[in-house]
Design an enzyme around this catalytic site. Structure first.
Site, mmCIF file in Angstrom:
data_model
loop_
_atom_site.group_PDB
_atom_site.id
_atom_site.type_symbol
_atom_site.label_atom_id
_atom_site.label_comp_id
_atom_site.label_asym_id
_atom_site.label_seq_id
_atom_site.Cartn_x
_atom_site.Cartn_y
_atom_site.Cartn_z
ATOM 1 N N ASP A 1 0.861 -1.190 0.000
ATOM 2 C CA ASP A 1 0.000 0.000 0.000
ATOM 3 C C ASP A 1 0.895 1.236 0.000
ATOM 4 O OD1 ASP A 1 -1.669 2.124 0.590
ATOM 5 O OD2 ASP A 1 -2.855 0.999 2.071
ATOM 6 N N HIS A 2 0.911 1.928 -1.122
ATOM 7 C CA HIS A 2 1.836 3.051 -1.270
ATOM 8 C C HIS A 2 1.461 4.241 -0.386
ATOM 9 C CE1 HIS A 2 5.165 5.092 -2.908
ATOM 10 N NE2 HIS A 2 5.045 4.774 -4.185
ATOM 11 N N ARG A 3 0.264 4.188 0.215
ATOM 12 C CA ARG A 3 -0.096 5.258 1.138
ATOM 13 C C ARG A 3 0.704 5.119 2.436
ATOM 14 N NH1 ARG A 3 -6.384 4.159 1.529
ATOM 15 N NH2 ARG A 3 -5.444 2.157 2.016
ATOM 16 N N LEU B 1 3.584 2.797 2.743
ATOM 17 C CA LEU B 1 4.986 2.463 2.495
ATOM 18 C C LEU B 1 5.473 3.078 1.198
ATOM 19 C CD1 LEU B 1 4.228 -1.226 3.116
ATOM 20 C CD2 LEU B 1 6.108 -0.139 4.312
#
Lengths: 396, 372
Positions: free
Chosen positions: A365-367, A369
């Protein structure tokens, strides 16, 4: 003129109903407002009246089957009534529409559906013609918005005109999978990080320990080793074992490790969860994986068995493929993908050797990491998988 | 209709055993068989009787049509009025055009009688706010869904009338369930203290969704609650249009001359489910329903009119046909209304739109489809 009657929400916020019985059959003539079916919803058994007079062409469900709100319930060959012919004309200012569609329909003149209509034409031109015709006849009930919605949905039921189709109602498991994965995919910005681990040493350890485990009736796979390696890798990379609480703008880092693993059960994908995986040895993990996987295949998993996960591992290696793009099991932060171990030529100490190579992906989850953190986790994971001595310490 | 002399209330019939009454009076004029106690029956012209009957049939037909439309997905949830027509027609019948009516959400008969077209009711339950825009001069507030919330509104209107020294009255409808809400108490108390021209009409239909009347209050009647607030309460047979009319007429006359409010308990029954989302079979005994079907206000009134030679099958056929046409025409008009503009969601809550709403409106406008 054919009219498709979609099952309406007859309660408040209902999503489906079960056909209790049909009071009409194919070929029957029905009169407007005549009761044609009894349908049981979460609230009550309700009688459904037909909105149109005509002949029943298709009953889309059998008694006992589940019909979703908005899906076709019955198709009727309409008989025009005197009243319908006498619909008063409403003056229009939308002259351009008249040009675009040749002749503006009743519903368009009533306003509100112009935009929808033009869009429809572009996308589904052949089908749309039918809808225009129906509108011109004043055949579709409902207000502009409803008409537009029906028309957009309608092509779903048009497949039959191109060839034979089989209609399979979504099972409850399939429905849950569909809803959950759509939600994950639509809300989480996914990034996939790919790497390979040299698991030759681990392969040898597992070959040796497999026999020991067999004596205890435990099937030792690679998964318990990988779970242990993940937990070891979480120590320096805690965000992989977290969740995002968007509303309160908090990242919740979990100090417990409940590892889910995907099982390809006959009814669909299920993810049982090993609770407190960090407290368990490789053999204990292997035993629990075996028990949970059997329960999944025997449809005996309880909701409890499938809840509370902090991280998920999916293994497609037994089936095949080099790599895939697994979807995160929301609200977790990441999912680890395992693929088939292949004998590959690799360069070691300046020489080409044949080694056991395990392809790995981590979808994150780029939010929560960034790429660097995910790469660091992957490196730590690889270190543990490539040096199984560190994991063997726990093996009892 | 001119105000009537109200001496007939002195000759009320003996209290019915089945109705477990307290100190308040009970009034019935027309019994289940259509027998009328002519001694106390208010004087009503034949044309008015015909009008009331036609309204009852129109209400029944509209109600049935609304139900079918809901089951076909053409309107959303709504509450059927079946069984309570006399309670509403009798009470509206005693009002003048200038008087105000404040409704709850089951007042289809009252709305139709006041001149609200069936298509407005369809539009309201079809989720279109324009359904609440009644013809000019209707003097009726829109439907109020939160239980009991409308009662203080009515008292406010009545207070305004008193301050402006008008001779008008305000009549408010609510159910047995609403009498357990704080709003009911506050409104009744206020109206009593200020001696306001407010008529509280409780349509006690015995069930607040699944809560039976016996569980609603330990009081022997709802009407007697008025005593505690210092004004008169009366219980009437709510399926008897004459009794409801007579009691309301008396209350109206009293209110017009500044003698304060009255609580009228219309003892009636909800023959249908609470709403289209309910299944009353889950909590109601079918025998109880069957017993009340025999007391149907429409059937009772028809029997009376037949005895008076006002009603016959030919007349029935003619009005059935006429009313069916009215209802069907209204369905078409409703379905041809189209979608209301998005501003409709914002425009009617405040006299001047607050900044937060203005911002939301501008935001939502972005998504409106562009007309070329």
């Amino acid at each position: 003129m054919v009219f498709v009657f979609n099952f309406p929400d007859v309660g408040e916020g209902l999503t489906e109903g079960t056909v209790v019985k049909w009071l009409v059959k194919q070929g029957d003539n029905v009169k407007k407002d005549q009761i044609i079916a009894e349908i049981e919803t979460a609230k009550a058994v309700v009688e459904i009246p037909t909105p149109k007079t005509g002949k029943i062409i298709t009953l889309h469900y059998k008694a006992g089957e589940i019909v979703k709100v908005g899906q076709p319930l019955v198709t009727i060959e309409e008989q025009e009534s005197a009243l319908q012919k006498k619909i008063p004309e409403i003056k229009t200012e939308e002259k351009k529409v008249e040009k675009a569609t040749g002749k503006a329909s009743m519903a368009e003149k009533a306003g509100g559906v112009v935009g929808f209509l033009e869009e429809e034409q572009k996308v589904i031109a052949p089908k749309q013609k039918i809808h225009i015709e129906r509108r011109e006849q004043g055949m579709l009930f409902g207000k502009g918005k409803e008409i537009a919605k029906q028309s957009i949905d309608a092509p779903k039921i048009g497949f039959e005109s191109y060839g034979k189709v089989l209609q399979i109602p979504l099972s409850s498991v399939r429905t849950a999978i569909a809803q959950h994965l759509s939600q994950s995919w639509q809300t989480i910005p996914h990034v996939m990080h790919y790497d390979e681990a040299d698991v030759t040493e681990l392969w040898n350890v597992r070959e040796k320990e497999k026999k020991v485990a067999e004596k205890k009736n435990i099937k030792l796979t690679f998964l318990p080793f990988i779970i242990r390696a993940c937990i070891a890798a979480f120590k320096d990379n805690p965000y992989l074992n977290s969740s995002l609480d968007e509303t309160n703008r908090i990242i919740v880092v979990k100090n417990y490790y409940n590892i889910g693993f995907a099982v390809d059960a006959p009814q669909g994908l299920l993810v049982p969860v090993i609770k407190k995986a960090d407290d368990k040895s490789v053999l204990e993990l292997a035993a629990e994986i075996q028990t949970l996987a059997e329960k999944a295949r025997d449809k005996k998993l309880s909701p409890e068995d499938m809840s509370g996960g902090t991280f998920t591992i999916t293994n497609i290696g037994s089936v095949g493929g080099l790599a895939a793009t697994p979807i995160i099991n929301s609200p977790e932060a990441a999912i680890l993908g395992l693929y088939r171990i292949l004998d590959k030529p690799v360069v070691r100490n300046g020489k080409i050797e044949i080694r056991k190579i395990l392809p790995l992906t981590i979808s994150f989850d780029h939010r929560i990491l960034d790429g660097a953190q995910a790469a660091k986790f992957m490196n730590a994971l690889k270190e543990h998988l490539e040096d199984p001595d560190r994991l063997l310490v726990d093996l009892s | 209709m001119p105000p009537l002399k109200v001496s007939y209330l002195k000759n009320v019939p003996p209290i019915q055993k089945e109705l477990k009454l307290s100190s308040v009076r009970f009034l019935q004029i027309l019994d289940e068989q259509g027998n009328c106690n002519e001694k106390i029956k208010p004087k009503i012209s034949e044309s008015t009787l015909r009008e009331w009957y036609k309204l009852m049939v129109l209400t029944r037909k509209t109600d049935e049509k609304l139900f079918v439309l809901q089951r076909q997905g053409r309107i959303s949830t709504f509450a059927q009025v079946k069984g309570q027509e006399a309670s509403q027609i009798g009470s509206v019948g005693a009002l003048q055009k200038e008087d105000w009516i404040v409704q709850a959400f089951r007042e289809t008969a009252a709305m139709l009688m006041r001149g609200v077209p069936p298509k407005n009711i369809m539009a309201y339950y079809g989720g279109d706010g324009r359904g609440s825009v009644y013809p000019e001069g209707t003097n009726m507030l829109p439907i109020a869904i939160p239980v009991g919330s409308q009662i203080p509104h009515a008292v406010g209107i009545a207070w305004g009338m008193k301050l402006k020294k008008e001779k008008n009255v305000c009549l408010v409808y609510f159910g047995d369930g609403a009498t357990s809400e704080g709003d009911f108490h506050e409104a009744m108390n206020f109206a009593g203290v200020f001696q306001l021209p407010c008529i509280f009409v409780c349509q006690n239909n015995q069930w607040a969704i699944s809560v039976p009347r016996a569980r609603q209050t330990a009081s022997a009647s709802i009407a007697q609650k008025a005593v505690a607030y210092g004004f008169e309460g009366i219980q009437v047979d709510g399926n008897d249009v004459f009794a409801v009319y007579a009691a309301t007429q008396q209350a109206v006359q009293k209110a017009r001359v500044g003698k304060g409010p009255t609580l009228i308990e219309c003892y009636t029954y909800r023959l249908a489910d609470h709403t289209t989302s309910d299944d009353a079979k889950r909590y109601r005994d079918e025998k109880e329903v069957a017993a009340w079907i025999k007391k149907d206000p429409l059937v009772r009134f028809k029997k009376y009119l037949e005895k008076k030679k006002i009603w016959n099958t030919k007349y029935e056929e003619a009005i059935q046909k006429e009313i069916e046409g009215i209802v069907e025409r209204n369905v078409q008009e409703y379905e041809n209304m189209g979608v209301p503009p998005v501003e409709y969601l914002f425009n009617h809550m405040y006299k001047e739109m607050p900044p937060a709403l203005k911002e939301q409106l501008a935001y939502i406008k972005q998504f409106e489809r562009k007309k070329e």
